[in-house]
Each structure stands twice: as structure tokens, then as C-alpha cells.
Design a protein around this motif. Structure first.
Motif, mmCIF file in Angstrom:
data_model
loop_
_atom_site.group_PDB
_atom_site.id
_atom_site.type_symbol
_atom_site.label_atom_id
_atom_site.label_comp_id
_atom_site.label_asym_id
_atom_site.label_seq_id
_atom_site.Cartn_x
_atom_site.Cartn_y
_atom_site.Cartn_z
ATOM 1 N N GLY A 198 -24.797 -12.299 -9.118
ATOM 2 C CA GLY A 198 -23.604 -12.765 -9.810
ATOM 3 C C GLY A 198 -23.510 -12.293 -11.240
ATOM 4 N N GLU A 199 -24.160 -11.165 -11.554
ATOM 5 C CA GLU A 199 -24.189 -10.655 -12.927
ATOM 6 C C GLU A 199 -23.115 -9.594 -13.194
ATOM 7 O OE1 GLU A 199 -28.156 -9.433 -13.855
ATOM 8 O OE2 GLU A 199 -28.975 -11.460 -13.651
ATOM 9 N N ASP B 60 -16.112 -14.865 -6.630
ATOM 10 C CA ASP B 60 -16.683 -16.129 -7.092
ATOM 11 C C ASP B 60 -16.430 -16.312 -8.582
ATOM 12 O OD1 ASP B 60 -17.580 -16.777 -4.617
ATOM 13 O OD2 ASP B 60 -19.716 -16.503 -5.044
ATOM 14 N N LYS B 61 -16.179 -15.208 -9.280
ATOM 15 C CA LYS B 61 -15.978 -15.235 -10.719
ATOM 16 C C LYS B 61 -14.526 -14.990 -11.126
ATOM 17 C CE LYS B 61 -20.650 -14.041 -12.059
ATOM 18 N NZ LYS B 61 -20.829 -15.295 -12.815
ATOM 19 N N ILE B 62 -13.783 -14.313 -10.261
ATOM 20 C CA ILE B 62 -12.402 -13.949 -10.582
ATOM 21 C C ILE B 62 -11.476 -14.468 -9.477
ATOM 22 C CG2 ILE B 62 -10.805 -12.039 -11.000
ATOM 23 C CD1 ILE B 62 -13.169 -10.402 -12.005
ATOM 24 N N GLU C 158 -18.950 -8.819 -12.906
ATOM 25 C CA GLU C 158 -17.604 -9.327 -12.640
ATOM 26 C C GLU C 158 -16.751 -8.236 -11.990
ATOM 27 O OE1 GLU C 158 -17.431 -12.685 -16.187
ATOM 28 O OE2 GLU C 158 -16.130 -10.931 -16.347
ATOM 29 N N PHE D 106 -12.025 -9.835 -18.210
ATOM 30 C CA PHE D 106 -13.250 -9.693 -17.436
ATOM 31 C C PHE D 106 -14.151 -8.573 -17.955
ATOM 32 C CE2 PHE D 106 -9.816 -11.087 -14.514
ATOM 33 C CZ PHE D 106 -10.178 -12.427 -14.510
ATOM 34 N N ASP E 286 -16.105 -9.527 -7.967
ATOM 35 C CA ASP E 286 -16.757 -10.739 -7.474
ATOM 36 C C ASP E 286 -15.744 -11.881 -7.503
ATOM 37 O OD1 ASP E 286 -18.284 -12.971 -6.932
ATOM 38 O OD2 ASP E 286 -19.984 -12.336 -8.169
#
Length: 346
Positions: free
Chosen positions: A219-220, A140-142, A222, A159, A138
Motif C-alpha cells: 500500500g505504499e 484502497d487509497k483513491i 498511490e 495523489f 490503488d
């Protein structure tokens, strides 16, 4: 001579290892339905195959989604009171199904085009498509610069990793074998992978969240450990720009999924015809549309090829060599995961 050759080709299509395909088709039409498990519309594009079976042969379909282990247990527990005709299970569970005595052999007219490593000698199972364990990340997270592109990168990152239901789901169990391959293990020695995940668990980086489409969208997840075809399908369904799907460069598992026909199927001819159609050119292209790599060597439309992960990323992907050893290991994998990995999870 030309007529003789055409007749020979025709007979090889009609006579399917002792069974007349024409008769199977007629009986399947009379049965009028096929009941599947673990073959939902959004997995490897089964939807197109079910729609085409309805259009071509007037065979209705319904599915109950479940894991490989649950499918085998359902076939066994129901026995002659079967409520399912056919299922789709991971290759790691195929010989377990045969040993449980729940499968009906059927070789199909495409038998000789299936590699030996991808089929049971008696036709109890044969892979229809391959899957390779990949990372879905994802973004958006990494950040792009921090995306792990190998198991080593992942270990050295911060992560969280989502594997899923190890010991029950073929995808999750296969992810552990993929890690073992990359770290020097094999089908009878998954200790390198277990040590790897124990390390991550102690750092609080083994997530309890499954890498399914709902959790990815929320978004749960990574970094999810997932079949390449699922990763690509989820990416395309949610947001093509938000997720990257990649093959870990230091090693992974290439395996696949096989249909199993229930020994007690009420619609056994419809189930046989389903397997036949899945391995046809049309059925293989359907799977490729769902980002699964067909087991047969067929020409795919260019627009489908463009969507797939580049071939060079698969250079360190390895197929199961010792099915007997993996059958034995996979039976205890759930317990090992629980007792050694999850117990250390923060």
C-alpha cells in the motif's frame, strides 16, 4: 509444384540468415544451459519459456535480475569472463548496448515479421514484446470517482506518483518520455515532462517508492507509472479488485523490450535458440500470458485477449521515432532527474 513450395518453406525455416538453425539447436543442447539477466520468472511470464526450453531441448536456466543499464554494464565489465549469455533490456537502451560493443547479432527465422521500427538492421536487437506506459492505481487509497485517467487529471489531483529509478531502469525512464509525448515534447525535448514532475515534486507528490509488486502490495504506491504488462500482472497477483490499470488518454509511449545476446557468451547457441523460441508462436503466447503484447501478429487464445486492456485505450500511444535523439537524451536523464526534480521533492 507443391513439393517445391514445401521444400522452400522448410529451407526458410532452417536457414536463419546464414546460420543453420538445426546446427544451432544441436550445439545449444551440448551447451546445456543458458544464463540470463533481467529475465526473472515473474516478468512477462518468462517462467513458461524457461520451462519449455528445458522440456524441449534439455537446456537448464538461471537468472539474475537487474536493470537494463546494469545488464549492459555487466556484459562490458566482464568481457571474455562472461557469466551471462542473454539479457532483456528496454528499447531505449538497445542502441546504447550496440554502441558499447557488447552484443552478438542474430536475426532469427522470424526476422521479416518484426516491424522495422522494432529491430536493428543487423540483428543486434529486436523487440519480442511491446509495453505501453500505464497508470496503476490503488483503489484502497483513491476513490473510483477520483481515479486520474490522463496526465492532466494526475497533475490536478492530490495523489503521489511513483516512477521508479529514472535514468537507470527502462520502465522509469520510459515513463518520463511518455509524459513528454502527452505534453508536447519528444525524444530530444523532455522539458515539458521535467517541468511537470518539478511541479509535482514541489507539491510533495513525487514518491521515492518504486512501483514494484512488493510496494504495491504494502500500500505504499498511490499512482504508479508502469508498463501495462507489469501492471496487469501485479494486479492479478495481489488483488484484481484492488487495482486499476489504465492507459493515460492524453498520450503515452509504446515501446518494448528486446533480448541482447552477450558478445562473449559462453553458451551463445543456447542464447540464439532462446531468442528464436521467444519469437516463435509458443514463445509469443507465453509472453501474452504474462500480459505483454507480442511483437508478431499471431492469433492469441480468447481467454488471454479478455485479460488485456481494451485496444481503444491505446489510440494515443506513440512509438519512439528518433532513436538517436532518445539515446542522447536518456544518457543525461538520470542527472536531469536528480538535479531538477528530486532536488525539489518535499
Amino acid at each position: 509444384m507443391k513439393k517445391i513450395m514445401l521444400v522452400t518453406i522448410f529451407l526458410s525455416t532452417i536457414l536463419t540468415y546464414g546460420e543453420n538453425l538445426g546446427e544451432i539447436i544441436e550445439k545449444a543442447k551440448k551447451e546445456g544451459e543458458v544464463l540470463s539477466v533481467g529475465m526473472p520468472d515473474n516478468w512477462a511470464n518468462w517462467k513458461d519459456t524457461w520451462d519449455q526450453l528445458k522440456d524441449k531441448y534439455n537446456i537448464k536456466h538461471s537468472d539474475t535480475d537487474m536493470s537494463s543499464a546494469q545488464e549492459i554494464a555487466k556484459f562490458k565489465n566482464e568481457g571474455k569472463n562472461a557469466t551471462a549469455d542473454i539479457g532483456d533490456i528496454g528499447a531505449g537502451f538497445a542502441n546504447i548496448a550496440v554502441k558499447q560493443g557488447v552484443t552478438l547479432p542474430y536475426k532469427t527465422s522470424y526476422w521479416n515479421e518484426i516491424p522495422d521500427w522494432a529491430k536493428d538492421k543487423d540483428g543486434h536487437w529486436m523487440l519480442a514484446y511491446t509495453g505501453t506506459i500505464a497508470f496503476i492505481v490503488d483503489k484502497d487509497k483513491i476513490p473510483e470517482k477520483d481515479i486520474p485517467r490522463s496526465w492532466a487529471d494526475l497533475k490536478n489531483s492530490k495523489f503521489k506518483v511513483s516512477a521508479g529509478d529514472v535514468g537507470t531502469a527502462a520502465q522509469a525512464s520510459s515513463a518520463i518520455l511518455a509524459a513528454a509525448y502527452a505534453l508536447g515534447g519528444d525524444e530530444s525535448n523532455i522539458e515539458p515532462a521535467i517541468k511537470y514532475f518539478v511541479h509535482l515534486a514541489k507539491e510533495g507528490r513525487v514518491s521515492a517508492v518504486s512501483p514494484n509488486i512488493q510496494n504495491l502490495e504494502k500500500g505504499e504506491v498511490e499512482v504508479g507509472l508502469i508498463w501495462d504488462f507489469n501492471g496487469l500482472s501485479y494486479r492479478d497477483s495481489i488483488d484484481k479488485d484492488r487495482f486499476e490499470v489504465l492507459i493515460p488518454s492524453d498520450g503515452t509511449l509504446i515501446s518494448g523490450y528486446t533480448t541482447i545476446i552477450n558478445k562473449w557468451a559462453k553458451n551463445k547457441n543456447a542464447a540464439k535458440l532462446t531468442r528464436e523460441y521467444i519469437l516463435s508462436d509458443e514463445g509469443q503466447i507465453n509472453l501474452a500470458k504474462g500480459n505483454a503484447r507480442p511483437i508478431r501478429n499471431i492469433d492469441l487464445p480468447e481467454e488471454i485477449k479478455k485479460k488485456m486492456i481494451p485496444d481503444e485505450q491505446y489510440k494515443n500511444a506513440k512509438a519512439i521515432q528518433n532513436h538517436e535523439a532518445w539515446d542522447k537524451t536518456s544518457k543525461s536523464l538520470g542527472r536531469i532527474w536528480q538535479e531538477e526534480v528530486l532536488v525539489n521533492r518535499k
